[in-house]
Design a protein around this motif. Sequence first.
Motif, PDB file in Angstrom:
ATOM      1  N   SER B 149       0.834  -1.210   0.000  1.00 45.73           N
ATOM      2  CA  SER B 149       0.000   0.000   0.000  1.00 45.73           C
ATOM      3  C   SER B 149       0.861   1.249   0.000  1.00 45.73           C
ATOM      4  O   SER B 149       0.530   2.238  -0.668  1.00 45.73           O
ATOM      5  CB  SER B 149      -0.962   0.000   1.196  1.00 45.73           C
ATOM      6  N   MET B 152       2.213   1.583  -3.540  1.00 34.03           N
ATOM      7  CA  MET B 152       1.192   2.003  -4.500  1.00 34.03           C
ATOM      8  C   MET B 152       0.828   3.466  -4.288  1.00 34.03           C
ATOM      9  O   MET B 152       0.594   4.198  -5.252  1.00 34.03           O
ATOM     10  CB  MET B 152      -0.029   1.088  -4.393  1.00 34.03           C
ATOM     11  N   ALA B 157       1.282   2.875  -8.628  1.00 37.07           N
ATOM     12  CA  ALA B 157       1.092   1.540  -9.211  1.00 37.07           C
ATOM     13  C   ALA B 157      -0.329   1.059  -8.934  1.00 37.07           C
ATOM     14  O   ALA B 157      -0.912   1.363  -7.891  1.00 37.07           O
ATOM     15  CB  ALA B 157       2.099   0.552  -8.612  1.00 37.07           C
ATOM     16  N   THR B 158      -0.882   0.308  -9.882  1.00 34.12           N
ATOM     17  CA  THR B 158      -2.266  -0.133  -9.790  1.00 34.12           C
ATOM     18  C   THR B 158      -2.346  -1.634  -9.545  1.00 34.12           C
ATOM     19  O   THR B 158      -1.384  -2.376  -9.765  1.00 34.12           O
ATOM     20  CB  THR B 158      -3.011   0.164 -11.096  1.00 34.12           C
ATOM     21  N   ASP B 159      -3.529  -2.059  -9.111  1.00 30.86           N
ATOM     22  CA  ASP B 159      -3.815  -3.478  -8.953  1.00 30.86           C
ATOM     23  C   ASP B 159      -3.517  -4.208 -10.265  1.00 30.86           C
ATOM     24  O   ASP B 159      -2.969  -5.311 -10.276  1.00 30.86           O
ATOM     25  CB  ASP B 159      -5.290  -3.624  -8.557  1.00 30.86           C
ATOM     26  N   SER B 251       7.935   2.175   1.371  1.00 29.16           N
ATOM     27  CA  SER B 251       7.775   2.208  -0.087  1.00 29.16           C
ATOM     28  C   SER B 251       9.114   2.091  -0.798  1.00 29.16           C
ATOM     29  O   SER B 251       9.159   2.038  -2.026  1.00 29.16           O
ATOM     30  CB  SER B 251       7.070   3.497  -0.520  1.00 29.16           C
ATOM     31  N   ALA B 286       4.551  -6.367  -5.456  1.00 25.83           N
ATOM     32  CA  ALA B 286       4.949  -5.037  -4.992  1.00 25.83           C
ATOM     33  C   ALA B 286       6.399  -5.050  -4.509  1.00 25.83           C
ATOM     34  O   ALA B 286       7.170  -4.123  -4.803  1.00 25.83           O
ATOM     35  CB  ALA B 286       4.016  -4.563  -3.874  1.00 25.83           C
TER      36      ALA B 286
END
Lengths: 148, 373
Positions: B149, B152, B157-159, B251, B286
């Motif tokens: 999370s 993203m 970044a997307t699913d 991140s 991720a």
Amino acid sequence: MTEPLEQRVVTEFPYKHSTGEVIGRFLAGLKDQKRIWGQRVAGQGVVVPPVGYSETDGSAGGEWVEVKPTGVVTAVARVYRPIAQLHPCAEPFAFVLVKLDGADTALAHVVRDDLERLRVGTRVEAVWAPDADRTGSIRDIACFRVIT
Amino acid sequence: MASLRNVAVVGFAQAPIVARDAHRIATEMLYGQVRAALDQCGVERDAIDFQAAGSADYLDGRPFGFVAALDVMGSWPAKPDLHLEMDASFAAYYAWLRIQAGDSDTALVCGYGKTSEGEPDRVLNLQLDPYYQAAIGLDPTSTAALQASAWMARSGATDRQLAALAARRRAAGARNADAQLREPTTADELAKTPWAVEPLRQGYLPPVGESAVCLILAAEGKAEKMCDRPAWIRGVDQRIELQTLGGRDLSRSAGAKLATERALAMAGLARAADVDVVELCATTPAEELILCEAMGLDAAGSRPAINPSGGPLVGNPVMMAGLIRLGEAFRQLAGRADGHGVAGARRAIAHGAQGHCLQQNVVWVLGDERRWT
């Protein structure tokens, strides 16, 4: 090959951990005062929860600083199928990292309601466990809730 | 950089990753790999000077259980030995260090453990401090989801991007005989799977898997006799980060970035992108994207080939997924990668990780030529 035989074993060893001078003081603040204290350390600012030294440069922890029970979510993980004997509740909830107002590091905790509104950046506030239930644990904060 | 001893990976054996090996105990799984790796090198265990292993006794439910593996590795005649409660790639790092010390020329490095026998989420919760993080019930999938999370939120970044990456790794895994997930699937299908812990879907994550692996290191002078195409270690570096998740920028992987820079400098390379193959010990899409950013790699590029084995997304035996990356780099450089070989591979990077949210990283740079003359 024949059906393999299995043996079922449970290994259980209860512990009574000391909480120490720093973690213990932080936890006592939750239990006795319903207040959240951090420690100012070089290189990291106000660390919540404190460990007594700087994790980034090793210098000793400095003054104790009270932070607010409100803050901003910096990471969120929604759990839809809680794991028995591990997770703090049986219903869907979210793990969050919360940077409390006045703190420079984030606290790991849970949010139990309004999961669909929860995002990185959402503001939340601490919900205290009832007086009789606070034992000197990080779970003396029962959870965080989304600030409406 | 001072001149170091040239050390190579000269043998690697791996049990195919399975959900549960119901017929063999961990040491039986390992025994076959030790014998196979020694056979590859044409030696008996008296040719091995040092041995090191990575495993977690609590995953196996056998506190002090690591001693049982010593007999399988070779505890007689009495041997110098090291055991780490870390991924066995870190054990390989200390074995490499021991060979640098000069009193050992060869080392056997093992990773083993039967994750299926216990409750890995509850055990791996105990990697965290008992007061603040373990006490709220964090498990590795949930901490990985926290990291995803954070990634993203910062990167955008997307699913869909996570699904696409997972699908590419599943396609690669179909070509790897040792992978656990060998059925290719599409990003569309993976994106329909339920959340494991949002923002990670079940289809993006490897199931519980177990294996046993044995890798052999040898110094110049012996390596050439034990392997026709040794994979020479040209650089390596190992870095640890804070235990407190909230004290880190989840991140990013500062440890992987620094370890990569240092390992590349030792190897005399300017960029990670200058190698042909990269094997990353990323257990979520991720994590893989975070590592690619830290190492300066294009996750969607075709060269270097990233995780041509499929990587941990198609099989994640805990405590050895990192050592398998080193073994895969060896297979690529030695021409032993069979169905998932990268044509013309001469240089490779193998990454290992341990702990929640990539807390600890080790980066190996390998090549088909010696580093120091």
